[in-house]
Design a protein around this motif. Structure first.
Motif, PDB file in Angstrom:
ATOM      1  N   TRP A 152       0.827  -1.208   0.000  1.00 60.66           N
ATOM      2  CA  TRP A 152       0.000   0.000   0.000  1.00 60.66           C
ATOM      3  C   TRP A 152       0.865   1.262   0.000  1.00 60.66           C
ATOM      4  O   TRP A 152       0.509   2.265  -0.629  1.00 60.66           O
ATOM      5  CB  TRP A 152      -0.922   0.006   1.228  1.00 60.66           C
ATOM      6  N   HIS A 153       2.004   1.214   0.709  1.00 61.58           N
ATOM      7  CA  HIS A 153       2.845   2.409   0.798  1.00 61.58           C
ATOM      8  C   HIS A 153       3.518   2.703  -0.537  1.00 61.58           C
ATOM      9  O   HIS A 153       3.602   3.858  -0.974  1.00 61.58           O
ATOM     10  CB  HIS A 153       3.898   2.207   1.887  1.00 61.58           C
ATOM     11  N   GLU A 154       3.976   1.671  -1.223  1.00 66.26           N
ATOM     12  CA  GLU A 154       4.647   1.855  -2.505  1.00 66.26           C
ATOM     13  C   GLU A 154       3.669   2.306  -3.584  1.00 66.26           C
ATOM     14  O   GLU A 154       3.971   3.187  -4.385  1.00 66.26           O
ATOM     15  CB  GLU A 154       5.327   0.551  -2.907  1.00 66.26           C
ATOM     16  N   GLN A 155       2.478   1.694  -3.609  1.00 61.77           N
ATOM     17  CA  GLN A 155       1.497   2.018  -4.642  1.00 61.77           C
ATOM     18  C   GLN A 155       0.590   3.176  -4.261  1.00 61.77           C
ATOM     19  O   GLN A 155      -0.138   3.690  -5.119  1.00 61.77           O
ATOM     20  CB  GLN A 155       0.650   0.785  -4.958  1.00 61.77           C
ATOM     21  N   ASN A 156       0.592   3.552  -2.982  1.00 62.86           N
ATOM     22  CA  ASN A 156      -0.214   4.681  -2.504  1.00 62.86           C
ATOM     23  C   ASN A 156      -1.709   4.435  -2.746  1.00 62.86           C
ATOM     24  O   ASN A 156      -2.450   5.342  -3.138  1.00 62.86           O
ATOM     25  CB  ASN A 156       0.224   5.985  -3.185  1.00 62.86           C
ATOM     26  N   LYS A 157      -2.151   3.184  -2.533  1.00 62.51           N
ATOM     27  CA  LYS A 157      -3.547   2.813  -2.786  1.00 62.51           C
ATOM     28  C   LYS A 157      -4.054   1.898  -1.673  1.00 62.51           C
ATOM     29  O   LYS A 157      -3.276   1.107  -1.120  1.00 62.51           O
ATOM     30  CB  LYS A 157      -3.692   2.054  -4.114  1.00 62.51           C
ATOM     31  N   PRO A 158      -5.357   1.943  -1.387  1.00 63.81           N
ATOM     32  CA  PRO A 158      -5.958   0.881  -0.564  1.00 63.81           C
ATOM     33  C   PRO A 158      -5.964  -0.437  -1.334  1.00 63.81           C
ATOM     34  O   PRO A 158      -5.883  -0.460  -2.570  1.00 63.81           O
ATOM     35  CB  PRO A 158      -7.381   1.382  -0.310  1.00 63.81           C
ATOM     36  N   HIS A 159      -6.065  -1.546  -0.618  1.00 61.28           N
ATOM     37  CA  HIS A 159      -6.099  -2.865  -1.234  1.00 61.28           C
ATOM     38  C   HIS A 159      -7.399  -3.561  -0.847  1.00 61.28           C
ATOM     39  O   HIS A 159      -7.789  -3.561   0.325  1.00 61.28           O
ATOM     40  CB  HIS A 159      -4.903  -3.701  -0.789  1.00 61.28           C
ATOM     41  N   VAL A 160      -8.061  -4.153  -1.845  1.00 58.55           N
ATOM     42  CA  VAL A 160      -9.349  -4.818  -1.637  1.00 58.55           C
ATOM     43  C   VAL A 160      -9.189  -6.302  -1.918  1.00 58.55           C
ATOM     44  O   VAL A 160      -8.605  -6.692  -2.937  1.00 58.55           O
ATOM     45  CB  VAL A 160     -10.442  -4.208  -2.540  1.00 58.55           C
ATOM     46  N   LEU A 161      -9.711  -7.129  -1.020  1.00 59.77           N
ATOM     47  CA  LEU A 161      -9.710  -8.579  -1.193  1.00 59.77           C
ATOM     48  C   LEU A 161     -11.149  -9.070  -1.300  1.00 59.77           C
ATOM     49  O   LEU A 161     -11.993  -8.734  -0.467  1.00 59.77           O
ATOM     50  CB  LEU A 161      -9.030  -9.264  -0.012  1.00 59.77           C
ATOM     51  N   LEU A 162     -11.415  -9.867  -2.342  1.00 60.84           N
ATOM     52  CA  LEU A 162     -12.723 -10.517  -2.501  1.00 60.84           C
ATOM     53  C   LEU A 162     -12.554 -12.001  -2.220  1.00 60.84           C
ATOM     54  O   LEU A 162     -11.724 -12.671  -2.832  1.00 60.84           O
ATOM     55  CB  LEU A 162     -13.271 -10.298  -3.909  1.00 60.84           C
ATOM     56  N   PHE A 163     -13.345 -12.513  -1.289  1.00 55.74           N
ATOM     57  CA  PHE A 163     -13.352 -13.945  -0.958  1.00 55.74           C
ATOM     58  C   PHE A 163     -14.588 -14.572  -1.587  1.00 55.74           C
ATOM     59  O   PHE A 163     -15.715 -14.152  -1.323  1.00 55.74           O
ATOM     60  CB  PHE A 163     -13.377 -14.146   0.555  1.00 55.74           C
ATOM     61  N   ASP A 164     -14.380 -15.594  -2.423  1.00 55.98           N
ATOM     62  CA  ASP A 164     -15.511 -16.284  -3.056  1.00 55.98           C
ATOM     63  C   ASP A 164     -15.101 -17.720  -3.321  1.00 55.98           C
ATOM     64  O   ASP A 164     -13.920 -18.071  -3.294  1.00 55.98           O
ATOM     65  CB  ASP A 164     -15.912 -15.580  -4.358  1.00 55.98           C
TER      66      ASP A 164
END
Length: 795
Positions: free
Chosen positions: A265-277
């Motif tokens: 997240w720090h390198e890309q400067n973005k939140p991260h989303v995980l989808l569980f299915d």
């Protein structure tokens, strides 16, 4: 006659009956207004419509209401609610006054019965050129050229578009229509843009897209058009849309790479989303969402059916009976937000991602992010403030940066956003706010900003004391924010901020490689699928280039073979030139392919054409020799100047000084001082200058010459007059030795030594020729060329 009259009277009767039937149908259709039946306005919300519908259903239900028209009224209420509760049917009714059911309420689906007449409406239903039916089916998605350029192309960078090319009287279009409608209903709900282009009305747009036949189906993503080339079935169209999307939009996450994924997240400067299915492949809805928010969020997918994901399921306590979506920001141990639903719809996912597009304290890495985090003040909106930390990316700043994040996580003010910049990467912005004049980096500093216009004007205030992350720093910042709520005028400084650098911008070479790859892929796709009309200009260019190249090679091959056949006669001519034959002709204009140099003798006959009237820019390189040294010097001269015979501006000649010594002396009189030739009177009386081996570069048009004076570099032959200082300057007095010493009887060894010495006179001629071509030799200008009409008599 009577029969004819009856037939004539019957035709208008049929027309009247048909008009009556059509009029009755239209009248009945116009009488049914779902808004009037339910008693709601056209602006009524779905909640209001549902509330009215429940009340009317209870009132007019046939089991409770025994009135004669209760059943018909109940059916009308149900039909009206069916139209108004469905957004698509409601939109169609608002636009065209029609619904999917083209028959009016209260009549059979397949026809109308008027008195003793059964009328089948399919009598008037034509599959071709039926504009009314086509408008009803496709007008919602109809595209125009300006709409495509201004709306569809920019929007294709956020979602793919599926576009159908159709036309009137298109037989094949009818066969694909059921599949097209089914696919549109499914993909539009997932977020895919839909478009329809009628070639008969939008020929310009069809040509722009490269669609020259109907029906055609194409996809548009990132402004690029890709044609569908397979059988029109639902599975193929769905796979086509999925293939349009970039490959690595969603990363597969397991127990092995989850830490690496979440910690980026720090390198890309973005939140991260995980989808569980539980499905093994990434759902199309999730891929489309990842494409729409690729600039803001990094997406990952966890397959719950794999044994490699068991630790992840246990760590975050995931319910395996329904898809679950987690968003992580600065903390990788605990998700910042979570949703879980069995039927996860696009609206729910979009709302979830929109609410979590940014980190708690994002880094300003480009102007677009700055505009969204700190929007320009609008008169009809509340003020928005941005708390900006100017810091560094070194390890010494880590404690202060973490304290700033902790302070931001406790913020409850909706009008305040927190962000930071690295001074090293956004130097121009930091210099204006910090007002620094030297290169020494100042300590971290916090500013409160309010943007006033898109041009970059801001009002700001510097929080005194700097920022080290201590409790005192946090308290000072908190006090300033409380003061700001009460009195916005504390922002008492203004500045014009420059546009931020794009820290994630790819290098030019990488962008060029991606562009070239896309272009080559498009060409191969066109070739494989026979889009010849679009490929004709490029193919024409390629074949023309190949034809020219092939023709050149063939001509060159035949030319070389013909020259090889004539090599023997030309070798004889080369021997003549090397032997100094005066009959050899002058100036070859082609690059050197021969093993000899063509040289002409400078006489009173060739003097005017080869020197006096020489073309501008051309030079004549003249070798000075005698009868005795002709053969040796011409052979050496040819070898030295051979590599320069390809020049079109050089001509080669020789001058016999035994015949024209007076011309040589007259020419050099104009440049005696410049050339520093020793011509003292007492020496002139006793000695004569030896000009053998001199080379003159004569420019006939500009009237100047460049002089080469021989320098002996050989080691054989004992002593030589060129070895002294005179030889170095080209002024040796070799001829004087014949007068001072009595003649000796020549021996074969003495003749060989003399020949060797003469041969080495031109050892440095090649270097001199290079300087001549470079234009670095000294030039000696003369007022005019002396005449060559006198021949010196033999002594």
């Amino acid at each position: 006659m009577a029969r004819r009259t009856r037939m004539f009277l019957t035709f208008p009767g049929i027309v009247v009956v048909c008009l009556h039937l059509l009029g009755g149908s239209m009248e009945t259709a116009n009488e049914v207004d779902p808004y009037k039946i339910l008693g709601v306005t056209k602006s009524a919300s779905q909640a209001e419509i549902k509330k009215v519908y429940k009340r009317l259903v209870r009132e007019w239900h046939p089991d409770k209401n025994k009135n004669e028209g209760a059943e018909d009224m109940f059916i009308k209420i149900t039909k009206s609610y069916e139209i108004l509760s469905n957004e698509e049917k409601r939109t169609n009714y608002d636009r065209y006054g029609q619904t999917d059911d083209t028959q009016p309420y209260g009549h059979g689906h397949y026809g109308h019965r008027h008195d003793h007449f059964y009328f089948d409406e399919s009598f008037f239903h034509f599959p071709f050129n039926n504009k009314g039916n086509r408008e009803f089916a496709d007008s919602k998605y109809a595209l125009h050229f300006n709409q495509y350029v201004n709306d569809v192309v920019p929007d294709s960078y956020k979602r793919p578009y599926l576009i159908k090319i159709t036309s009137d009287w298109c037989f094949s279009c009818i066969h694909i229509e059921p599949v097209w409608k089914e696919v549109v209903l499914e993909l539009e709900a997932l977020g895919v843009g839909i478009g329809v282009v009628d070639v008969g009305y939008e020929r310009r747009l069809a040509n722009h897209l490269g669609a020259h036949r109907t029906p055609s189906i194409l996809g548009v993503i990132n402004g690029k058009v890709t044609f569908f080339h397979y059988a029109v079935v639902k599975e193929h169209l769905r796979q086509f849309v999925e293939d349009l999307l970039p490959q690595r939009l969603v990363e597969k996450v397991t127990d092995r790479n989850d830490f690496q994924f979440l910690n980026s997240w720090h390198e890309q400067n973005k939140p991260h989303v995980l989808l569980f299915d539980q499905v093994p492949v990434v759902p199309l809805l999730y891929k489309l969402t990842a494409f729409a928010y690729k600039d803001y969020v990094q997406f990952g997918y966890v397959d719950q059916g794999l044994s490699e994901t068991a630790n992840l399921l246990k760590q975050f306590n995931i319910n395996t009976y329904a898809p679950t979506m987690l968003v992580f920001k600065e903390s990788t141990d605990k998700p910042a937000d979570i949703i879980q639903a069995k039927g996860m719809k696009k609206q729910i996912v979009d709302e979830f991602i929109t609410n979590n597009k940014f980190l708690l304290v994002p880094r300003l890495v480009n102007q677009k992010l700055f505009d969204e985090l700190c929007p320009v003040k609008q008169f009809h909106r509340r003020r928005k403030y941005c708390v900006l930390l100017i810091t560094g990316d070194e390890e010494s700043y880590t404690i202060g940066n973490q304290a700033f994040l902790t302070f931001a996580s406790t913020n409850t003010l909706e009008v305040v956003r927190f962000a930071y910049v690295y001074q090293r990467l956004q130097q121009s912005l930091c210099d204006i706010l910090l007002k620094t004049k030297d290169s020494t980096p100042p300590p971290p500093q916090v500013f409160i900003l309010e943007r006033r216009n898109p041009a970059g004007k801001v009002l700001y205030k510097e929080v005194a004391g700097g920022w080290n992350g201590t409790d005192e720093d946090k308290q000072r910042l908190l006090d300033e924010l409380e003061r700001l709520q009460k009195d916005p005028t504390i922002l008492n400084y203004d500045a014009m901020l420059p546009e931020l650098n794009n820290e994630f911008a790819s290098m030019f070479l990488i962008r060029w490689i991606y562009t070239a790859y896309d272009y080559i892929s498009e060409i191969l796709d066109d070739i494989l699928h026979n889009n010849w009309r679009e490929m004709m200009p490029l193919l024409s260019l390629i074949f023309s280039a190949l034809f020219i190249l092939f023709g050149t090679v063939v001509v060159q091959a035949f030319s070389d073979s013909s020259e090889d056949g004539k090599s023997k006669p030309k070798a004889k001519e080369g021997t003549k030139a090397e032997n100094g034959s005066p009959g050899s002709s002058s100036t070859s204009s082609r690059p050197p392919k021969k093993n000899f140099v063509e040289v002409t003798e400078l006489t009173d006959i060739t003097y005017t054409s080869n020197l006096v009237k020489l073309r501008p820019g051309h030079m004549n390189v003249v070798l000075v020799l005698t009868d005795a040294t002709k053969n040796v010097l011409l052979s050496k001269f040819a070898k030295e100047v051979y590599s320069f015979t390809g020049s079109l501006t050089l001509h080669f000649s020789f001058l016999n000084v035994d015949k024209h010594s007076a011309w040589m002396e007259t020419l050099l009189e104009f440049a005696q001082d410049a050339m520093q030739i020793d011509t003292e009177e007492d020496d002139c009386a006793r000695h004569k200058i030896d000009y053998t081996g001199y080379v003159l570069a004569l420019n006939g048009h500009k009237k100047y010459l460049c002089l080469f004076k021989p320098v002996y570099t050989g080691e054989e032959g004992g002593s030589s007059e060129e070895e002294g200082p005179g030889g170095a300057t080209g002024g040796g007095k070799r001829s004087g030795s014949r007068d001072d010493h009595p003649p000796r009887r020549s021996t074969p060894r003495s003749r060989s030594t003399a020949t060797l010495q003469i041969h080495h006179k031109l050892d440095r001629l090649g270097l001199w020729m290079e300087r001549l071509m470079e234009g670095t030799l000294p030039r000696y200008y003369i007022p005019g060329w002396p005449g060559l009409d006198k021949i010196t008599g033999p002594k």
